[in-house]
Design a protein around this motif. Structure first.
Motif, short mmCIF file in Angstrom:
data_model
loop_
_atom_site.label_atom_id
_atom_site.label_comp_id
_atom_site.label_asym_id
_atom_site.label_seq_id
_atom_site.Cartn_x
_atom_site.Cartn_y
_atom_site.Cartn_z
N GLN A 36 16.87 -28.13 -54.44
CA GLN A 36 16.84 -29.12 -53.36
C GLN A 36 17.42 -28.54 -52.08
O GLN A 36 16.90 -28.78 -50.98
N LEU A 37 18.49 -27.78 -52.20
CA LEU A 37 19.14 -27.19 -51.04
C LEU A 37 18.21 -26.20 -50.33
O LEU A 37 18.10 -26.22 -49.10
N GLN A 38 17.50 -25.37 -51.09
CA GLN A 38 16.57 -24.43 -50.48
C GLN A 38 15.44 -25.16 -49.77
O GLN A 38 15.02 -24.77 -48.68
N ALA A 39 14.93 -26.23 -50.37
CA ALA A 39 13.87 -27.01 -49.74
C ALA A 39 14.35 -27.56 -48.40
O ALA A 39 13.64 -27.48 -47.39
N MET A 40 15.53 -28.11 -48.39
CA MET A 40 16.08 -28.69 -47.17
C MET A 40 16.33 -27.62 -46.10
O MET A 40 15.99 -27.80 -44.93
N ASP A 41 16.91 -26.50 -46.51
CA ASP A 41 17.19 -25.42 -45.57
C ASP A 41 15.91 -24.90 -44.93
O ASP A 41 15.85 -24.69 -43.72
N GLN A 42 14.87 -24.69 -45.74
CA GLN A 42 13.60 -24.20 -45.21
C GLN A 42 12.95 -25.22 -44.27
O GLN A 42 12.36 -24.85 -43.25
N ALA A 43 13.04 -26.49 -44.62
CA ALA A 43 12.47 -27.53 -43.76
C ALA A 43 13.14 -27.52 -42.40
O ALA A 43 12.48 -27.57 -41.36
N GLN A 44 14.46 -27.45 -42.39
CA GLN A 44 15.18 -27.44 -41.12
C GLN A 44 14.90 -26.18 -40.32
O GLN A 44 14.82 -26.23 -39.10
N ALA A 45 14.70 -25.07 -41.00
CA ALA A 45 14.40 -23.81 -40.31
C ALA A 45 13.03 -23.86 -39.64
O ALA A 45 12.77 -23.12 -38.68
N LEU A 46 12.15 -24.73 -40.10
CA LEU A 46 10.79 -24.83 -39.55
C LEU A 46 10.73 -25.72 -38.31
O LEU A 46 9.68 -25.80 -37.67
N MET A 47 11.81 -26.35 -37.94
CA MET A 47 11.80 -27.27 -36.80
C MET A 47 11.33 -26.60 -35.51
O MET A 47 10.84 -27.27 -34.61
N SER A 48 11.42 -25.28 -35.42
CA SER A 48 11.00 -24.58 -34.21
C SER A 48 9.48 -24.42 -34.15
O SER A 48 8.93 -24.10 -33.10
N VAL A 49 8.78 -24.63 -35.26
CA VAL A 49 7.32 -24.51 -35.30
C VAL A 49 6.72 -25.87 -34.96
O VAL A 49 7.09 -26.89 -35.54
N ASN A 50 5.80 -25.89 -34.01
CA ASN A 50 5.17 -27.14 -33.59
C ASN A 50 3.97 -27.43 -34.48
O ASN A 50 2.92 -26.82 -34.31
N VAL A 51 4.11 -28.34 -35.44
CA VAL A 51 3.02 -28.59 -36.38
C VAL A 51 2.20 -29.83 -36.05
O VAL A 51 1.12 -30.01 -36.61
N LEU A 52 2.66 -30.68 -35.15
CA LEU A 52 1.93 -31.89 -34.78
C LEU A 52 1.53 -31.86 -33.31
O LEU A 52 2.27 -31.37 -32.47
N SER A 53 0.40 -32.46 -33.03
CA SER A 53 -0.01 -32.65 -31.63
C SER A 53 0.79 -33.81 -31.05
O SER A 53 1.43 -34.57 -31.79
N LYS A 54 0.71 -33.98 -29.75
CA LYS A 54 1.41 -35.09 -29.09
C LYS A 54 0.92 -36.42 -29.64
O LYS A 54 1.71 -37.32 -29.91
N GLU A 55 -0.39 -36.55 -29.85
CA GLU A 55 -0.97 -37.79 -30.37
C GLU A 55 -0.48 -38.06 -31.80
O GLU A 55 -0.20 -39.21 -32.15
N GLU A 56 -0.42 -37.02 -32.61
CA GLU A 56 0.07 -37.19 -33.98
C GLU A 56 1.54 -37.61 -33.99
O GLU A 56 1.95 -38.46 -34.79
N LYS A 57 2.34 -37.03 -33.09
CA LYS A 57 3.75 -37.42 -32.99
C LYS A 57 3.88 -38.89 -32.62
O LYS A 57 4.74 -39.60 -33.13
N GLU A 58 2.99 -39.37 -31.74
CA GLU A 58 3.00 -40.78 -31.35
C GLU A 58 2.64 -41.67 -32.55
O GLU A 58 3.23 -42.72 -32.74
N ARG A 59 1.67 -41.23 -33.36
CA ARG A 59 1.29 -42.00 -34.55
C ARG A 59 2.43 -42.05 -35.56
O ARG A 59 2.67 -43.09 -36.17
N VAL A 60 3.15 -40.94 -35.72
CA VAL A 60 4.31 -40.93 -36.62
C VAL A 60 5.35 -41.92 -36.11
O VAL A 60 5.88 -42.74 -36.87
N ALA A 61 5.63 -41.88 -34.83
CA ALA A 61 6.61 -42.79 -34.23
C ALA A 61 6.23 -44.25 -34.48
O ALA A 61 7.09 -45.08 -34.81
N GLU A 62 4.95 -44.57 -34.36
CA GLU A 62 4.48 -45.93 -34.62
C GLU A 62 4.67 -46.31 -36.09
O GLU A 62 5.11 -47.41 -36.40
N MET A 63 4.34 -45.37 -36.98
CA MET A 63 4.44 -45.66 -38.42
C MET A 63 5.87 -45.88 -38.89
O MET A 63 6.11 -46.68 -39.77
#
Length: 177
Positions: free
Chosen positions: A30-57
């Motif tokens: 679990q710790l490795q999964a969490m560490d890797q997820a946080q390390a990926l925060m610098s990679v932009n995986v969503l478009s602006k529109e997708e980020k807006e849809r996440v915010a709505e959801m």
């Protein structure tokens, strides 16, 4: 499947940019999964529109302090974490976003491959060895099949991809393929 010596964040960036997401990255802790997820925060995986849809959801969803705040930040970037130690409500929001294509990458333990309907286009295994509580052992063929069987979404994808990240304890000729 194929072996990759590319660091996981570079591998994920390439998979997302070449439309091979959603991606399930398998970790055996679990710790490795969490560490890797946080390390990926610098990679932009969503478009602006997708980020807006996440915010709505997730607008009405209450993320608790601590882990909840971290998960809130992650899912707003299209990144999820999923493991048995999470609150069911947190797992459910990650699952829903993943199914809707708004969580492009989920870093999860192997429990995700056991009976949860979260099919991915690509499965990335961090290694082919796991700790069983006493020693590190190679994955069995059945475990490998169970994990990589999440790659390729029935009725959506014509194929799925399984990638094994190269690690020093795994010698490619030791693994049948």
């Amino acid at each position: 499947y194929y072996y990759s010596e590319v660091p996981v964040h570079e591998q994920i960036d390439e998979l997302v940019s070449t439309h091979q997401a959603p991606v399930y990255v398998v970790h055996f802790s679990q710790l490795q999964a969490m560490d890797q997820a946080q390390a990926l925060m610098s990679v932009n995986v969503l478009s602006k529109e997708e980020k807006e849809r996440v915010a709505e959801m997730i607008a009405g969803f209450r993320f608790a302090a601590g882990f909840g705040k971290t998960l809130n930040k992650l899912v707003r970037h299209g990144i999820g974490v999923h493991h048995a130690g999470m609150l069911p409500a947190f797992k459910q929001i990650v699952e829903e976003l993943f199914l809707r294509g708004l969580c492009k990458v989920v870093f999860a333990t192997e429990t995700l491959a056991l009976g949860i309907n979260m099919p991915a286009r690509t499965v990335v295994l961090e290694r082919l060895v796991k700790y069983n509580g006493e020693q590190h052992l190679p994955l069995t063929p059945g475990e490998y099949t169970q994990l990589t069987g999440r790659a390729g979404r029935r009725g959506i994808d014509i194929e799925g991809h399984a990638i094994v990240l190269w690690t020093p304890e795994v010698v490619p000729d030791q693994v049948a393929g």
